[in-house]
Structures are given as C-alpha cells and as structure tokens.
Scaffold this motif. Structure first.
Motif, PDB file in Angstrom:
ATOM      1  N   ASN A  82      10.626 -64.971  73.287  1.00 27.21           N
ATOM      2  CA  ASN A  82      11.919 -65.615  73.175  1.00 27.21           C
ATOM      3  C   ASN A  82      13.153 -65.054  73.795  1.00 27.21           C
ATOM      4  OD1 ASN A  82      10.605 -67.323  71.641  1.00 27.21           O
ATOM      5  ND2 ASN A  82      11.632 -66.649  69.479  1.00 27.21           N
ATOM      6  N   LEU A 103       1.795 -68.060  69.999  1.00 29.92           N
ATOM      7  CA  LEU A 103       1.635 -69.141  68.910  1.00 29.92           C
ATOM      8  C   LEU A 103       0.338 -69.584  68.758  1.00 29.92           C
ATOM      9  CD1 LEU A 103       3.353 -70.903  66.810  1.00 29.92           C
ATOM     10  CD2 LEU A 103       3.620 -72.591  68.830  1.00 29.92           C
ATOM     11  N   LEU A 151       8.191 -69.988  63.911  1.00 30.22           N
ATOM     12  CA  LEU A 151       8.166 -68.893  64.234  1.00 30.22           C
ATOM     13  C   LEU A 151       9.523 -68.011  64.262  1.00 30.22           C
ATOM     14  CD1 LEU A 151       4.723 -68.027  66.017  1.00 30.22           C
ATOM     15  CD2 LEU A 151       5.332 -68.102  63.556  1.00 30.22           C
ATOM     16  N   GLY A 155       6.005 -80.004  64.711  1.00 40.30           N
ATOM     17  CA  GLY A 155       4.662 -79.099  64.566  1.00 40.30           C
ATOM     18  C   GLY A 155       4.613 -78.783  63.230  1.00 40.30           C
ATOM     19  N   ILE A 185      12.095 -91.983  70.404  1.00 46.25           N
ATOM     20  CA  ILE A 185      12.488 -91.100  71.756  1.00 46.25           C
ATOM     21  C   ILE A 185      13.846 -92.092  72.280  1.00 46.25           C
ATOM     22  CG2 ILE A 185      11.705 -90.430  74.016  1.00 46.25           C
ATOM     23  CD1 ILE A 185      10.485 -89.006  71.795  1.00 46.25           C
ATOM     24  N   GLU A 241      17.387 -69.982  73.879  1.00 45.79           N
ATOM     25  CA  GLU A 241      16.033 -69.826  73.331  1.00 45.79           C
ATOM     26  C   GLU A 241      15.256 -71.339  73.762  1.00 45.79           C
ATOM     27  OE1 GLU A 241      14.886 -68.000  69.799  1.00 45.79           O
ATOM     28  OE2 GLU A 241      16.313 -66.522  70.241  1.00 45.79           O
ATOM     29  N   ILE A 242      16.107 -72.314  73.070  1.00 48.99           N
ATOM     30  CA  ILE A 242      15.324 -73.750  73.142  1.00 48.99           C
ATOM     31  C   ILE A 242      16.328 -74.329  74.201  1.00 48.99           C
ATOM     32  CG2 ILE A 242      14.401 -73.631  70.898  1.00 48.99           C
ATOM     33  CD1 ILE A 242      16.633 -75.534  70.105  1.00 48.99           C
ATOM     34  N   VAL A 282      -1.626 -78.732  65.854  1.00 54.00           N
ATOM     35  CA  VAL A 282      -1.450 -78.986  67.311  1.00 54.00           C
ATOM     36  C   VAL A 282       0.278 -79.398  67.394  1.00 54.00           C
ATOM     37  CG1 VAL A 282      -3.693 -80.089  67.675  1.00 54.00           C
ATOM     38  CG2 VAL A 282      -1.686 -81.478  66.596  1.00 54.00           C
ATOM     39  N   GLU A 283       0.748 -79.093  68.413  1.00 52.29           N
ATOM     40  CA  GLU A 283       2.081 -79.489  68.714  1.00 52.29           C
ATOM     41  C   GLU A 283       2.222 -80.924  68.665  1.00 52.29           C
ATOM     42  OE1 GLU A 283       4.428 -77.413  68.022  1.00 52.29           O
ATOM     43  OE2 GLU A 283       2.939 -75.440  68.150  1.00 52.29           O
ATOM     44  N   GLY A 284       2.808 -81.469  67.618  1.00 56.29           N
ATOM     45  CA  GLY A 284       3.129 -82.967  67.606  1.00 56.29           C
ATOM     46  C   GLY A 284       2.160 -83.754  67.208  1.00 56.29           C
ATOM     47  N   GLU A 285       1.883 -84.908  67.082  1.00 58.50           N
ATOM     48  CA  GLU A 285       0.973 -85.513  66.318  1.00 58.50           C
ATOM     49  C   GLU A 285       0.364 -87.061  67.430  1.00 58.50           C
ATOM     50  OE1 GLU A 285       2.781 -86.396  62.567  1.00 58.50           O
ATOM     51  OE2 GLU A 285       4.118 -84.897  63.556  1.00 58.50           O
ATOM     52  N   ASP A 300      16.934 -85.706  71.192  1.00 57.88           N
ATOM     53  CA  ASP A 300      16.379 -86.930  71.968  1.00 57.88           C
ATOM     54  C   ASP A 300      15.636 -87.663  71.134  1.00 57.88           C
ATOM     55  OD1 ASP A 300      17.606 -86.304  74.688  1.00 57.88           O
ATOM     56  OD2 ASP A 300      16.384 -84.577  74.662  1.00 57.88           O
ATOM     57  N   ARG A 301      15.539 -87.681  69.764  1.00 59.11           N
ATOM     58  CA  ARG A 301      14.908 -88.575  69.032  1.00 59.11           C
ATOM     59  C   ARG A 301      15.888 -89.049  67.888  1.00 59.11           C
ATOM     60  NH1 ARG A 301       8.604 -86.345  68.250  1.00 59.11           N
ATOM     61  NH2 ARG A 301       8.729 -88.526  67.133  1.00 59.11           N
ATOM     62  N   HIS A 342       3.559 -88.988  69.178  1.00 64.63           N
ATOM     63  CA  HIS A 342       4.357 -88.929  67.777  1.00 64.63           C
ATOM     64  C   HIS A 342       3.479 -88.380  66.884  1.00 64.63           C
ATOM     65  CE1 HIS A 342       8.078 -91.289  67.733  1.00 64.63           C
ATOM     66  NE2 HIS A 342       7.640 -91.575  69.038  1.00 64.63           N
ATOM     67  N   SER A 390      14.904 -75.538  67.603  1.00 64.12           N
ATOM     68  CA  SER A 390      14.129 -76.789  67.584  1.00 64.12           C
ATOM     69  C   SER A 390      13.164 -76.881  66.476  1.00 64.12           C
ATOM     70  CB  SER A 390      13.102 -76.580  68.765  1.00 64.12           C
ATOM     71  OG  SER A 390      12.265 -75.596  68.575  1.00 64.12           O
ATOM     72  N   PRO A 444       6.366 -89.594  75.602  1.00 60.13           N
ATOM     73  CA  PRO A 444       7.827 -89.482  75.872  1.00 60.13           C
ATOM     74  C   PRO A 444       8.186 -89.346  77.418  1.00 60.13           C
ATOM     75  CG  PRO A 444       7.114 -88.257  73.891  1.00 60.13           C
ATOM     76  CD  PRO A 444       5.984 -88.802  74.438  1.00 60.13           C
ATOM     77  N   ARG A 485      14.363 -80.944  77.739  1.00 58.44           N
ATOM     78  CA  ARG A 485      14.103 -81.381  76.639  1.00 58.44           C
ATOM     79  C   ARG A 485      13.086 -82.360  76.270  1.00 58.44           C
ATOM     80  NH1 ARG A 485      20.590 -82.893  76.556  1.00 58.44           N
ATOM     81  NH2 ARG A 485      19.812 -84.514  74.879  1.00 58.44           N
ATOM     82  N   GLY A 525       9.898 -78.851  73.247  1.00 54.62           N
ATOM     83  CA  GLY A 525      10.554 -77.833  72.449  1.00 54.62           C
ATOM     84  C   GLY A 525       9.625 -76.671  73.017  1.00 54.62           C
TER      85      GLY A 525
END
Lengths: 162, 431
Positions: free
Chosen positions: B148, B110, A43, A92, A124, B158-159, B16-19, A14-15, B422, A39, B41, B63, B66
């Motif tokens: 998972n 994680l 890990l 990440g 996005i 998984e995703i 961190v997950e993302g920015e 989606d990006r 982002h 994704s 988003p 979606r 993730g």
C-alpha cells in the motif's frame, strides 16, 4: 492515534448508491472535517483500526428498508459485528468480517460505529439515487456537528437505531 | 453412486474478489456441464470511455477494480502512448515497474494468506484461521501495508491512484521517500521467503493439466509492463497482433465473453504461466526459493499456484528493493504528448494475468473505440475446463467436501471477479 473519532467512508464511486460512504467522506472534508475514503478492502480497513480508539465507518447497505434510511450499529470490543445486509457488500470480504478479524487480532478500537445508508441502485455506472444523496448530506452534517462541536457534550447524530 | 440423483446448492462463493455464479451438473459420476457465469464491468467502461479525452482514460480505467487499479492504468497508458508515439524516460519506466511491484505485493499477499491459505489449512476463512495462525495473518497485514505504501507514494493515494499519466507521472517521488521504504522492503523480502517455505509444506491434490500457458516475456526481466506475448505452444506476438490470435465468444450462460485462442481453445494466464515461461528471468533469490520449494517449470498443478504466487511475492519485493536502491529521479517526470489520430494496443501483467487494452483515438485525442480484456475473462473458460476434470475426481465425495474442493479449484485462479462480475454463486446439480 488521532484526536476524536476517525471517520472512514467505504464504497465504489462507479456503482450507483454504493458510493454513499465515499460521498459522506468527501462532504465531510468540504465541511472541514477530516475523513478517509477506502474501497472497503478489509485489510486496509484493519489498518484504520490501529489509528484510533473511536472509529466511524460509513457504508451503503441493502436491508430492504426504504432507500436513504440511515442506521447505526455499535460494535464493542467483544461483540461480533452483525450488520444487516452485510453479505451484500460489493467489497469482497465485508466490513463485518474485517471487524471480526480485527477482534481476533486484538486490534479493535474501543468503539466502532457503523453507519449504513440504505441503497436502491448498485448498477455499474449509475449515479447515486436522490434518496441516498439526501441521506449523505444529512449524515455528513450531523457527523460534522458531532466531530466539531457535539463531541464535547457527547452529543451524537439523532437517528441512531439500536 | 452411478445413476443416483442429487443436487448441491451453494450460496455466494467465498474468498474471491467479487461475485459470480457457477453451475456444475453431474449425471452419476459423469460431469455433464460446467458453466461459470460472470458479468463484465469492463464492457460498461468500454462504452463509457468513448468520446473522452485520452488523458482521462488512466484515471477512469483505474476504477474498474479496487484490487488491481495499477494494472488498468498501466495497460491504458502504454496503449495510448503507442497510439501517440510517446517514448518515456527510462527512469519513468523503472518507476512504473516499481508502482506495479506495489500492486503485486498487495494483491499476492491478500490472496496467498487471506483467501487461499485457509483452503489448505482446513479453515472456512481467514477469520477462523486467524485464531490459530495469528502470526500468518499479522504477516499478511504488514506485507499488504508495505505494498500500500508503495502504491500510495507513486500513485498519490492507495485506492484509485491518480499520479500516473500518459507520458509519465504528474510528479517524481523524492529519492528520500523511496529510500525510506528500503528497510520495510527488506523485511518484506524475508517474509516472502518464509511464505514460500510455509505454503510449499501444504498438501496438494494430484491434479495436473495440459495447459497452454500465455504470458508476456521480456529478454531482460521478469515481465510486468512490457514484452512479447508468448505461449508454450508457439505463440510469439506483439500486442498489436493480439486480436488476430485471441477471440472472444459469447456464451449463453454468461454476461461475459469467453476468450479463446483461435482454433485451439482455452488457455491459462497468471502466475503459473509467467513462472513457467519466464523462470530464467526471475532474480536468483526467487529461483532459489522456488527450487527449495520443489518447483521446477513447468508446474501444471493449479493448486500449487499458491507456491508460485509466493515466489512472485519474493520477486516483487526483491525487484522493488532493487529499484528503490538504484533510484535516480527522471530528468523529466513526464513528456507532453501531442494528440493525433491512431490506434494503440498494450498488454501488461496484472497480478492475475495479462490485461489487454486497445484504444482508437481521433485527431483531437478523443477515444473513438476501446477494448479491454481482463485476465479473469481470459481464464474463465480454463476455470470451467479445470472444473470439468476436477469435479469428476470428487464426484463420490460427500456433498459439502466436493463443493468446497470445487471452490478451491476456482480460487487457484485468484479470480478478480469484481473486474468482471457482481455475484458468484455455486451450484452443483446431480441429474
């Protein structure tokens, strides 16, 4: 262990151009070549490392090159992965960090090739750019050839940049 | 130090997950401004969902992130089921709970090991930590893999899982496939108990705050999919009342909206809130682990959230093991909803805290309006409030250390900024 190279496409559907790796994986499956989509969670990627000695990763990158440019880097068991534009990963922890972590854990496959497709738009909800879609088709065709026929002769996609 | 002027600039905030972006301004030893800027988003997805059929919503919202796709699916499914008046088989409810446990195991493993532990062990990141603490990292990988497998079994992959739907699941998992997970889950439970012991031995800064904790609460279980929304300051709501009490404010410095409790201000969602408000609903094994680690609710030091997260890992493994052991396939994997006009709201507990969804449907079941409030947006103002207090404690420290400690203070919240942003860049500026 799988026979032949294991191919993993990374990205976010989606990006915009970030979907490049996923689109290559999907196109390969259409061409009858086994491939996985992830994704980019580092890990999970390391889990892929344990399933093969020959890994191909496909991801979108931002290096400043012309959109649609395909570049390849090889990572040996002792090398620290450095992929141009790696810090701009949207996943990440990046691919390079996952590889480095796997190296410390002695989980690196003997051979890793990272194919980066230069993206233009990562907004996005944006569709992939025309340039990236063309690169996806080109890379999928050549990886397919390599997996299905070229492998025996050691032939690799011709656009690798060292 | 007072009166001195200096500026601290930091690149992308790691782990961190993302920015996103953080800006702290200091004058002498006074913190004069703290701004956390994030993009959202979910706002895009709210617009994107309009006109879509309700059956598409779970797969689309999965979606958004993730890391926590199950949370988005579950909140979406529950909200739409409320709008359509759907009631599912109790066995489906249990399967959804198991599905959510898989995501908690993945996400908490994680964060605890790979993103947060390096802060306390003095490493720049998990890669550096792995050299000296290989066993910890291997344990994280195995735990994550078990999570998972659960997600893959119930979600189809998984995703971006695709098996969950409004009304149930497209397909029941086979009992033998679930039972086959039992040995791994027993190992995961033991590993989680060890994790609580390890992280409770870390050193924590003295930093206690007076939070309003907000979490779901259920009479019979530790909250995942349902319950009333409560707080330690008297909130007790149904999801349908959420927007009466929580409002989102636009702030100039951020593309995201700040969630606050009407008339009160910031609040905290996530593991600390769940633990403090639902301690008695934890299984005995998790309560004993918490007690042995010296945790007694209310835990008000956000740095100790790593222990609470590990206790929740114990809960998720124990709960998954229980459900797997008791599993009998639902009589019906799904019920087929009948489209009708209506509005439905739901809140579920994502690993990082409550995730609110509201959908309005037309007669054909198409989305007329959607609203999604992710946990990181809800914690955003609280993170700023923590930093305003915490930066004052570290103002006299060397720049690098002060900056690193502030980053840790953000990581206490395990911000899933990929749900909301982002790029996160940290800047500390001294006037």
């Amino acid at each position: 262990m799988t026979e032949g190279a294991r191919i993993v496409g990374l990205g976010n559907a989606d990006r915009g151009d970030d979907a490049a790796g996923l689109l290559v994986a999907r196109r390969l499956r259409e061409l009858g070549v086994e491939s996985a989509a992830e994704s980019g969670d580092p890990l999970s990627l390391i889990e892929s490392f344990g399933q093969t000695n020959d890994l191909i990763i496909v991801d979108a990158v931002i290096t400043g090159a012309t959109p649609g440019t395909i570049r390849c880097r090889e990572v040996g068991p002792d090398a620290v992965a450095t992929l141009e534009g790696g810090e701009t990963s949207t996943h990440g922890l990046g691919v390079a960090q996952a590889i480095e972590l796997a190296r410390i854990l002695n989980r690196l496959p003997q051979q890793i090739r990272i194919y980066g497709i230069e993206g233009r738009c990562f907004e996005i909800g944006a569709p992939p750019s025309r340039e990236v879609l063309a690169a996806v088709e080109s890379l999928a065709q050549q990886l397919s050839y390599y997996q299905l026929r070229g492998r025996q002769g050691g032939r690799r996609p011709a656009f690798e940049v060292r | 130090m007072s009166g001195q002027t200096r500026t601290i600039k930091v690149g992308t905030l790691a782990r961190v997950e993302g920015e996103g972006a953080l800006h702290i301004k200091l004058r002498g030893e006074q913190v004069t401004d703290v701004k956390l800027s994030i993009y959202e988003p979910p706002r895009f997805f709210e617009a994107f969902l309009r006109g879509r059929h309700y059956s598409e919503v779970p797969d689309i919202t999965a979606r958004i992130c993730g890391i926590c796709p199950i949370a988005y699916q579950m909140s979406a499914i529950h909200a739409i089921e409320r709008a359509l008046g759907v009631r599912v088989d109790p066995a489906v409810r249990l399967l959804r709970r198991l599905f959510y446990c898989g995501e908690w195991i993945e996400s908490h493993a994680l964060h605890v090991y790979m993103l947060h532990a390096p802060d306390f062990l003095g490493y720049e990141d998990a890669i550096q930590m792995a050299g000296n603490h290989r066993a910890l990292v291997e344990q994280a990988l195995r735990l994550k893999k078990i999570g998972n497998r659960l997600v893959q079994l119930l979600g189809g992959r998984e995703i971006h899982p695709i098996s969950a739907k409004v009304g149930g699941f497209y397909k029941n998992p086979a009992p033998r496939d679930l039972k086959a997970l039992a040995d791994d889950l027993k190992w995961a439970l033991d590993a989680s108990l060890q994790t609580v012991k390890v992280v409770s031995g870390f050193e924590f800064p003295e930093f206690e705050q007076d939070y309003e904790f907000v979490a779901l609460s259920h009479a019979d279980e530790y909250p995942l999919n349902e319950g009333r929304l409560i707080s330690n300051r008297g909130l007790n709501l149904d999801a349908a009342e959420y927007e009466d009490h929580f409002i989102e404010q636009h702030v100039k410095h951020s593309n995201a909206l700040h969630s606050i409790i009407r008339g009160r201000g910031s609040y905290l969602v996530g593991p600390l809130a769940r633990f403090n408000l639902n301690f008695d609903q934890l299984p005995q094994v998790a309560r004993e682990a918490a007690n042995a680690a010296g945790l007694t609710p209310p835990v008000q030091n956000p740095f100790r959230s790593i222990i609470v997260r590990a206790v929740e890992l114990v809960f998720a493994c124990a709960e998954a093991l229980r459900i797997v052991g008791e599993y009998e396939p639902p009589q019906q994997a799904r019920v087929e909803p009948v489209a009708r006009a209506g509005v439905g709201q739901a809140i579920t507990e994502a690993p990082r805290g409550i995730l609110y969804h509201r959908y309005a449907l037309d007669d054909d079941g198409r989305i007329v309006a959607a609203k999604i409030v992710p946990p990181t947006s809800q914690n955003q103002k609280r993170i700023e409030d923590d930093l305003r207090e915490f930066a004052a404690q570290v103002v006299a420290w060397p720049v690098d250390e002060a900056q690193w400690k502030c980053e840790q203070a953000i990581r206490n919240y395990d911000p899933c900024i990929s749900c909301a942003t982002h790029f996160l860049r940290l800047k500390i500026e001294r006037e």
